[in-house]
Design a protein around this motif. Structure first.
Motif, PDB file in Angstrom:
ATOM      1  N   ALA A   1      50.021  27.518  43.302  1.00 21.67           N
ATOM      2  CA  ALA A   1      50.099  28.795  42.640  1.00 21.67           C
ATOM      3  C   ALA A   1      48.868  29.549  42.855  1.00 21.67           C
ATOM      4  O   ALA A   1      47.577  29.389  43.023  1.00 21.67           O
ATOM      5  N   GLY A   2      49.291  30.833  43.504  1.00 20.53           N
ATOM      6  CA  GLY A   2      48.211  32.065  43.721  1.00 20.53           C
ATOM      7  C   GLY A   2      48.339  33.064  42.505  1.00 20.53           C
ATOM      8  O   GLY A   2      49.491  33.391  42.327  1.00 20.53           O
ATOM      9  N   LEU A   3      47.300  33.372  42.250  1.00 23.88           N
ATOM     10  CA  LEU A   3      47.040  34.359  41.071  1.00 23.88           C
ATOM     11  C   LEU A   3      46.578  35.508  41.954  1.00 23.88           C
ATOM     12  O   LEU A   3      45.297  35.580  42.296  1.00 23.88           O
TER      13      LEU A   3
ATOM     14  N   GLY B   1      41.145  36.298  30.900  1.00 21.45           N
ATOM     15  CA  GLY B   1      39.970  35.957  30.448  1.00 21.45           C
ATOM     16  C   GLY B   1      39.134  34.831  31.099  1.00 21.45           C
ATOM     17  O   GLY B   1      37.975  34.590  30.714  1.00 21.45           O
ATOM     18  N   SER B   2      40.010  33.709  31.452  1.00 16.80           N
ATOM     19  CA  SER B   2      39.640  32.625  31.577  1.00 16.80           C
ATOM     20  C   SER B   2      39.330  32.067  33.316  1.00 16.80           C
ATOM     21  O   SER B   2      38.909  31.014  33.570  1.00 16.80           O
ATOM     22  N   VAL B   3      40.480  32.655  33.907  1.00 14.13           N
ATOM     23  CA  VAL B   3      40.673  32.191  35.348  1.00 14.13           C
ATOM     24  C   VAL B   3      39.223  32.555  35.981  1.00 14.13           C
ATOM     25  O   VAL B   3      38.888  33.891  35.855  1.00 14.13           O
ATOM     26  N   PRO B   4      38.718  32.016  37.036  1.00 13.24           N
ATOM     27  CA  PRO B   4      37.498  32.225  37.952  1.00 13.24           C
ATOM     28  C   PRO B   4      38.073  33.308  39.041  1.00 13.24           C
ATOM     29  O   PRO B   4      38.356  32.751  40.061  1.00 13.24           O
ATOM     30  N   TRP B   5      38.452  34.331  38.613  1.00 20.79           N
ATOM     31  CA  TRP B   5      38.592  35.493  39.545  1.00 20.79           C
ATOM     32  C   TRP B   5      37.764  35.519  40.691  1.00 20.79           C
ATOM     33  O   TRP B   5      36.378  35.896  40.511  1.00 20.79           O
ATOM     34  N   GLN B   6      38.159  35.704  41.978  1.00 22.73           N
ATOM     35  CA  GLN B   6      37.214  35.854  43.299  1.00 22.73           C
ATOM     36  C   GLN B   6      37.641  37.265  43.685  1.00 22.73           C
ATOM     37  O   GLN B   6      38.668  37.404  44.055  1.00 22.73           O
ATOM     38  N   ALA B   7      36.548  37.891  44.188  1.00 24.17           N
ATOM     39  CA  ALA B   7      36.777  39.095  45.100  1.00 24.17           C
ATOM     40  C   ALA B   7      36.615  38.712  46.509  1.00 24.17           C
ATOM     41  O   ALA B   7      35.752  37.761  46.846  1.00 24.17           O
ATOM     42  N   GLU B   8      37.326  39.207  47.339  1.00 25.28           N
ATOM     43  CA  GLU B   8      37.424  38.524  48.630  1.00 25.28           C
ATOM     44  C   GLU B   8      37.294  39.875  49.546  1.00 25.28           C
ATOM     45  O   GLU B   8      37.530  40.948  49.190  1.00 25.28           O
TER      46      GLU B   8
ATOM     47  N   PRO C   1      41.753  44.677  47.576  1.00 25.09           N
ATOM     48  CA  PRO C   1      41.778  45.365  46.730  1.00 25.09           C
ATOM     49  C   PRO C   1      42.631  44.801  45.410  1.00 25.09           C
ATOM     50  O   PRO C   1      43.707  45.258  45.022  1.00 25.09           O
ATOM     51  N   ARG C   2      42.497  43.657  44.921  1.00 18.55           N
ATOM     52  CA  ARG C   2      42.702  42.911  43.880  1.00 18.55           C
ATOM     53  C   ARG C   2      41.769  41.768  43.695  1.00 18.55           C
ATOM     54  O   ARG C   2      41.080  41.370  44.433  1.00 18.55           O
ATOM     55  N   LEU C   3      41.815  40.950  42.557  1.00 21.18           N
ATOM     56  CA  LEU C   3      41.014  39.789  42.522  1.00 21.18           C
ATOM     57  C   LEU C   3      41.927  38.621  42.561  1.00 21.18           C
ATOM     58  O   LEU C   3      43.314  38.751  42.349  1.00 21.18           O
ATOM     59  N   LEU C   4      41.492  37.511  43.164  1.00 16.44           N
ATOM     60  CA  LEU C   4      42.255  36.303  43.643  1.00 16.44           C
ATOM     61  C   LEU C   4      41.767  35.026  43.057  1.00 16.44           C
ATOM     62  O   LEU C   4      40.543  34.958  42.698  1.00 16.44           O
ATOM     63  N   ALA C   5      43.031  34.176  42.900  1.00 15.68           N
ATOM     64  CA  ALA C   5      42.570  32.697  42.476  1.00 15.68           C
ATOM     65  C   ALA C   5      43.708  31.709  42.948  1.00 15.68           C
ATOM     66  O   ALA C   5      44.903  32.309  43.273  1.00 15.68           O
ATOM     67  N   TYR C   6      43.398  30.613  43.657  1.00 15.89           N
ATOM     68  CA  TYR C   6      44.333  29.938  44.305  1.00 15.89           C
ATOM     69  C   TYR C   6      44.164  28.531  43.570  1.00 15.89           C
ATOM     70  O   TYR C   6      43.278  27.855  43.470  1.00 15.89           O
ATOM     71  N   TYR C   7      45.291  27.836  43.238  1.00 16.43           N
ATOM     72  CA  TYR C   7      45.598  26.458  42.830  1.00 16.43           C
ATOM     73  C   TYR C   7      46.307  25.837  43.580  1.00 16.43           C
ATOM     74  O   TYR C   7      47.457  25.783  43.901  1.00 16.43           O
ATOM     75  N   ARG C   8      45.663  24.859  44.544  1.00 17.44           N
ATOM     76  CA  ARG C   8      46.135  24.039  45.561  1.00 17.44           C
ATOM     77  C   ARG C   8      47.251  22.861  44.655  1.00 17.44           C
ATOM     78  O   ARG C   8      47.038  22.809  43.466  1.00 17.44           O
ATOM     79  N   GLU C   9      47.890  21.955  45.528  1.00 13.84           N
ATOM     80  CA  GLU C   9      48.731  21.173  44.973  1.00 13.84           C
ATOM     81  C   GLU C   9      48.206  20.287  44.092  1.00 13.84           C
ATOM     82  O   GLU C   9      48.526  19.662  43.116  1.00 13.84           O
ATOM     83  N   ASP C  10      46.915  19.663  44.464  1.00 19.87           N
ATOM     84  CA  ASP C  10      46.174  18.571  43.691  1.00 19.87           C
ATOM     85  C   ASP C  10      45.025  19.116  42.569  1.00 19.87           C
ATOM     86  O   ASP C  10      44.333  18.495  41.989  1.00 19.87           O
TER      87      ASP C  10
END
Length: 175
Positions: free
Chosen positions: A78-80, A20-27, A39-48
């Motif tokens: 972290a990639g979600l 419910g809280s991650v800003p999911w992205q369709a790519e 065919p999935r939603l994505l979010a990526y968190y760089r080192e910083d």
């Protein structure tokens, strides 16, 4: 490869919060001669970039405490991925961009939500040699030459399955 079922406690509550809280992205990606929806939603968190929940920071710290001596460096990104149902998937691949194309490294995957199979086969094809139904706090850590010598996938399924979040922790320069 390490497989630790139920490694993360409180996985179902964390799943609900992240869903419910991650800003999911369709790519979209170019495949062959056309552009297709991933065919999935994505979010990526760089080192910083701060992780979206303190429990993920705690999980990464626990992984670093255990694996850093072997790995020689910490997990920093972290990639979600949010697999919404059985139609969402990831095709056969090895994480071979960046340093993992030529060096041994590790990728740690924490699975939250309903179980989905993570399937493994030798690089280049062949029969599935291993299927791990990951969900509800399960952890799998792929190390050594695994990314270069094996492929993995989350296949589509016609079974009724609920959503699943995969959290992939990686060291710097591993994609």
């Amino acid at each position: 490869m390490d497989h630790l079922p139920g490694w993360f406690h409180g996985a179902d509550a964390l799943f609900e919060e992240l869903a419910g809280s991650v800003p999911w992205q369709a790519e979209e990606r170019e495949m062959y001669d056309r552009v297709v929806a991933v065919p999935r939603l994505l979010a990526y968190y760089r080192e910083d970039v701060p992780l979206p929940h303190p429990a993920l920071l705690e999980a990464r710290e626990a992984l670093n405490s255990h694996y850093a001596p072997e790995l020689g460096e910490p997990f920093v990104t972290a990639g979600l991925c949010l697999y919404r149902d059985g139609r969402d998937s990831v095709a056969w691949h090895g994480d071979r961009s960046g340093r993992s194309a030529t060096q041994d490294t590790m990728v740690a995957i924490l699975s939250l939500g309903d179980p989905r199979d993570l399937a493994f086969r030798p690089r280049g094809g062949g029969p599935v040699e291993l299927r791990l139904p990951l969900g509800h706090g399960d952890l799998v850590v792929m190390g050594g030459s695994c990314q270069r010598t094996w492929e993995h996938a989350v296949p589509k399924t016609t079974r009724a399955v609920g959503p699943r979040i995969s959290v992939q922790f990686r060291p710097r320069g591993v994609a």
